[in-house]
Scaffold this motif. Structure first.
Motif, PDB file in Angstrom:
ATOM      1  N   ASP A 114       0.847  -1.183   0.000  1.00 19.91           N
ATOM      2  CA  ASP A 114       0.000   0.000   0.000  1.00 19.91           C
ATOM      3  C   ASP A 114       0.885   1.236   0.000  1.00 19.91           C
ATOM      4  N   PRO A 115       0.334   2.353  -0.419  1.00 20.36           N
ATOM      5  CA  PRO A 115       1.122   3.578  -0.378  1.00 20.36           C
ATOM      6  C   PRO A 115       1.470   3.917   1.060  1.00 20.36           C
ATOM      7  N   PRO A 116       2.512   4.699   1.248  1.00 13.28           N
ATOM      8  CA  PRO A 116       2.859   5.064   2.623  1.00 13.28           C
ATOM      9  C   PRO A 116       1.687   5.745   3.296  1.00 13.28           C
ATOM     10  N   ARG A 117       1.420   5.331   4.525  1.00 10.67           N
ATOM     11  CA  ARG A 117       0.334   5.952   5.259  1.00 10.67           C
ATOM     12  C   ARG A 117       0.834   7.285   5.795  1.00 10.67           C
ATOM     13  N   PRO A 118       0.082   8.331   5.518  1.00  9.02           N
ATOM     14  CA  PRO A 118       0.542   9.643   5.962  1.00  9.02           C
ATOM     15  C   PRO A 118       0.339   9.828   7.455  1.00  9.02           C
ATOM     16  N   PHE A 119       1.197  10.607   8.021  1.00  9.04           N
ATOM     17  CA  PHE A 119       1.087  11.007   9.417  1.00  9.04           C
ATOM     18  C   PHE A 119       0.668  12.470   9.389  1.00  9.04           C
ATOM     19  N   ALA A 120      -0.489  12.778   9.922  1.00  9.38           N
ATOM     20  CA  ALA A 120      -1.004  14.147   9.904  1.00  9.38           C
ATOM     21  C   ALA A 120      -0.270  14.983  10.948  1.00  9.38           C
ATOM     22  N   TRP A 121       1.002  15.220  10.674  1.00  7.23           N
ATOM     23  CA  TRP A 121       1.851  15.953  11.614  1.00  7.23           C
ATOM     24  C   TRP A 121       1.325  17.348  11.886  1.00  7.23           C
ATOM     25  N   TRP A 122       0.657  17.955  10.941  1.00  4.54           N
ATOM     26  CA  TRP A 122       0.133  19.303  11.097  1.00  4.54           C
ATOM     27  C   TRP A 122      -1.050  19.345  12.057  1.00  4.54           C
ATOM     28  N   LYS A 123      -1.583  18.162  12.428  1.00  6.47           N
ATOM     29  CA  LYS A 123      -2.677  18.076  13.397  1.00  6.47           C
ATOM     30  C   LYS A 123      -2.186  17.565  14.754  1.00  6.47           C
TER      31      LYS A 123
ATOM     32  N   GLN B 263      -1.861  27.980   9.551  1.00  3.04           N
ATOM     33  CA  GLN B 263      -0.908  27.108   8.852  1.00  3.04           C
ATOM     34  C   GLN B 263      -1.418  25.671   8.827  1.00  3.04           C
ATOM     35  N   SER B 264      -1.893  25.208   9.968  1.00  2.00           N
ATOM     36  CA  SER B 264      -2.413  23.844  10.049  1.00  2.00           C
ATOM     37  C   SER B 264      -3.580  23.658   9.083  1.00  2.00           C
ATOM     38  N   SER B 265      -4.448  24.642   9.022  1.00  2.00           N
ATOM     39  CA  SER B 265      -5.598  24.586   8.117  1.00  2.00           C
ATOM     40  C   SER B 265      -5.150  24.586   6.654  1.00  2.00           C
ATOM     41  N   ARG B 266      -4.171  25.420   6.307  1.00  2.00           N
ATOM     42  CA  ARG B 266      -3.681  25.471   4.931  1.00  2.00           C
ATOM     43  C   ARG B 266      -3.032  24.146   4.526  1.00  2.00           C
ATOM     44  N   ILE B 267      -2.265  23.564   5.424  1.00  2.00           N
ATOM     45  CA  ILE B 267      -1.616  22.278   5.129  1.00  2.00           C
ATOM     46  C   ILE B 267      -2.669  21.189   4.976  1.00  2.00           C
ATOM     47  N   ASP B 268      -3.678  21.223   5.838  1.00  2.00           N
ATOM     48  CA  ASP B 268      -4.758  20.238   5.743  1.00  2.00           C
ATOM     49  C   ASP B 268      -5.486  20.362   4.403  1.00  2.00           C
ATOM     50  N   LYS B 269      -5.682  21.573   3.930  1.00  2.00           N
ATOM     51  CA  LYS B 269      -6.341  21.777   2.645  1.00  2.00           C
ATOM     52  C   LYS B 269      -5.496  21.190   1.511  1.00  2.00           C
ATOM     53  N   ILE B 270      -4.188  21.368   1.581  1.00  2.00           N
ATOM     54  CA  ILE B 270      -3.286  20.776   0.576  1.00  2.00           C
ATOM     55  C   ILE B 270      -3.437  19.261   0.593  1.00  2.00           C
ATOM     56  N   TRP B 271      -3.441  18.678   1.786  1.00  2.00           N
ATOM     57  CA  TRP B 271      -3.593  17.223   1.925  1.00  2.00           C
ATOM     58  C   TRP B 271      -4.920  16.762   1.331  1.00  2.00           C
ATOM     59  N   GLU B 272      -5.998  17.445   1.707  1.00  3.93           N
ATOM     60  CA  GLU B 272      -7.332  17.030   1.254  1.00  3.93           C
ATOM     61  C   GLU B 272      -7.483  17.129  -0.261  1.00  3.93           C
ATOM     62  N   THR B 273      -6.908  18.159  -0.868  1.00  3.06           N
ATOM     63  CA  THR B 273      -7.047  18.305  -2.315  1.00  3.06           C
ATOM     64  C   THR B 273      -6.167  17.318  -3.077  1.00  3.06           C
ATOM     65  N   THR B 274      -5.091  16.860  -2.473  1.00  2.00           N
ATOM     66  CA  THR B 274      -4.169  15.938  -3.156  1.00  2.00           C
ATOM     67  C   THR B 274      -4.511  14.479  -2.890  1.00  2.00           C
ATOM     68  N   ARG B 275      -5.163  14.221  -1.775  1.00  2.00           N
ATOM     69  CA  ARG B 275      -5.421  12.847  -1.326  1.00  2.00           C
ATOM     70  C   ARG B 275      -6.149  11.993  -2.361  1.00  2.00           C
ATOM     71  N   VAL B 276      -7.173  12.535  -2.992  1.00  2.00           N
ATOM     72  CA  VAL B 276      -7.954  11.770  -3.965  1.00  2.00           C
ATOM     73  C   VAL B 276      -7.077  11.384  -5.159  1.00  2.00           C
TER      74      VAL B 276
END
Length: 163
Positions: free
Chosen positions: A28-37, A51-64
């Protein structure tokens, strides 16, 4: 073009010996660690809520996109394994290997670009602290891997961001 008998034999032996490994389900792909949370990371980095919110948005838009790319890679690897087991010709195998490696490169490129975008949210001082945290985490992971696993229990601790 004639392929020498020895080379064909060597290639056949390699394929036969590798086929049980290739036939296994790809990892499986590497499981991400939500370090920003993570509170310890947020505290040590001095990460703001913005910053945490902006990083989370990057994660959410790239995850799919990442999930789709890893799924495609998995399908292509499974097809390659079937082709190897069915003794497909070398030209067809070469084309499929090219497809697999292109898919792997695309998935890794998307992941790397996502990580770059995430790190750009940090200030230069936070990046320095982040690198130190990541290095410390990697050392802990290497130490855990060198120790025998406790029976049936996964290693303790969260997974960090992968670079």
């Amino acid at each position: 073009m004639m392929i020498p008998q020895r080379l064909r034999l060597a290639a056949a032996v390699l394929l036969i010996s590798a086929s049980p490994l290739l036939a296994q389900r790809p990892p499986d792909p590497p499981r991400p660690f939500a370090w920003w949370k993570s509170e310890p990371f947020k505290t040590e980095l001095g990460l703001t809520a913005d910053q945490s919110s902006r990083i989370d948005k990057i994660w959410e838009t790239t995850r799919v996109e990442l999930r789709q790319e890893w799924d495609e890679l998995s399908k292509l690897e499974a097809k390659l394994s079937r082709m190897i087991q069915s003794d497909a010709d070398e030209a067809a195998l070469t084309r499929q290997i090219d497809r697999v490696e292109t898919a792997r490169a695309n998935a890794n490129k998307s992941r790397s670009l996502m990580l770059v975008q995430m790190v750009k949210v940090l200030t230069p001082e936070q990046r320095t602290r982040f690198n130190a945290l990541h290095d410390r985490w990697q050392q802990e992971q290497q130490q855990q891997q060198q120790q025998p696993q406790r029976q049936g229990r996964p290693p303790d601790g969260p997974r960090p961001p992968q670079h």
